[in-house]
Design a protein around this motif. Structure first.
Motif, short mmCIF file in Angstrom:
data_model
loop_
_atom_site.label_atom_id
_atom_site.label_comp_id
_atom_site.label_asym_id
_atom_site.label_seq_id
_atom_site.Cartn_x
_atom_site.Cartn_y
_atom_site.Cartn_z
N THR A 5 37.36 30.20 28.26
CA THR A 5 37.83 31.27 28.60
C THR A 5 38.72 31.79 27.51
O THR A 5 39.23 31.24 26.77
N PHE A 47 41.46 37.46 36.07
CA PHE A 47 40.16 36.49 35.69
C PHE A 47 38.78 37.28 35.97
O PHE A 47 38.63 38.10 36.94
N GLN A 48 38.10 37.38 34.86
CA GLN A 48 36.75 37.88 35.01
C GLN A 48 35.84 36.86 34.75
O GLN A 48 35.80 36.07 33.70
N GLN A 49 34.64 37.01 35.48
CA GLN A 49 33.56 36.02 35.20
C GLN A 49 32.30 36.73 35.44
O GLN A 49 32.09 37.74 36.15
N HIS A 55 29.47 30.89 40.10
CA HIS A 55 30.64 31.79 39.94
C HIS A 55 30.77 32.34 41.43
O HIS A 55 31.70 32.63 41.77
N GLN A 61 34.60 31.19 45.18
CA GLN A 61 35.42 32.32 45.70
C GLN A 61 36.42 32.04 46.56
O GLN A 61 37.50 32.41 46.14
N LEU A 64 39.15 30.88 43.99
CA LEU A 64 39.82 31.98 43.17
C LEU A 64 40.40 32.91 44.13
O LEU A 64 41.20 33.99 43.45
N GLN A 68 44.25 36.67 40.93
CA GLN A 68 43.60 38.03 40.65
C GLN A 68 42.35 37.84 40.01
O GLN A 68 42.25 37.68 38.89
N THR A 69 41.37 38.34 40.44
CA THR A 69 40.06 38.48 39.68
C THR A 69 39.45 39.82 39.67
O THR A 69 39.97 40.92 40.37
#
Length: 142
Positions: A5, A47-49, A55, A61, A64, A68-69
Motif C-alpha cells: 500500500t 484506505f482505498q482498495q 477485499h 469489510q 475495515l 475510513q475507506t
C-alpha cells in the motif's frame, strides 16, 4: 501475489503471498498485521482498495469498518495509483530463474521505488478523474 500500500509520504512493506488469497487470509495476513498499523500511523488516512473478491468478503469489510475507506468502482484501474506503481515495477523487473529470485526482486524494487514517483501518481489523481469522466468511464491515456 504481491501486496503493498502507498501513501503520499510513505508506503508499507511489500508482502509476497503464495497460494489462494481468501477473505480470511486477507484479514489475517495483510489487513490485521499490516494495514491496521499502517493506517493507525496516518491520522486522517482513507484506505482505498479494488473490489477483488477477498477485499469485498464480509470478514474483510468487518475488519475495515474501523477505518475510513473509499468506495471504489468495479473496473477502475486508471484511477488506482498503486496499479501504476505495479506497472512501473513490472517494467523494471529483471529476468529471474526461480520464484524465490522473483520474490526478492519484487521486494527490492518496491523498497527502492522513489517516493517522488508515488507522489506524482497521487498528485495526478484530479487529472485522472477528469479524464475518466470525459471518456465516459472508458479508457484514458493513463
Amino acid at each position: 501475489m504481491v501486496w503493498g500500500t502507498i501513501a503520499y509520504d510513505s508506503r508499507s512493506t511489500s508482502i509476497v503471498m503464495r497460494g489462494t488469497l481468501t477473505g480470511q487470509r486477507y484479514v489475517d495476513d495483510i489487513l490485521r498485521p499490516h494495514v491496521g498499523p499502517f493506517l493507525n500511523g496516518l491520522p486522517g488516512a482513507i484506505f482505498q482498495q479494488d473490489n477483488a473478491r477477498p477485499h469485498t468478503a464480509r470478514v474483510a469489510q468487518d475488519f475495515l469498518r474501523h477505518f475510513q475507506t473509499l468506495p471504489w468502482t468495479t473496473r477502475s484501474p486508471d484511477l488506482s495509483p498503486v496499479e501504476h506503481v505495479w506497472e512501473q515495477l513490472k517494467r523494471q523487473m529483471p529476468s529471474c530463474h526461480s520464484v524465490h529470485d522473483l520474490e526478492l526482486a519484487v521486494q527490492d524494487l518496491w523498497a527502492h521505488l522513489p517516493q517522488d514517483n508515488i507522489r506524482c501518481l497521487i498528485n495526478s489523481m484530479p487529472d485522472r478523474v477528469a479524464a475518466c469522466i470525459a471518456a465516459g468511464g472508458g479508457p484514458t491515456r493513463y
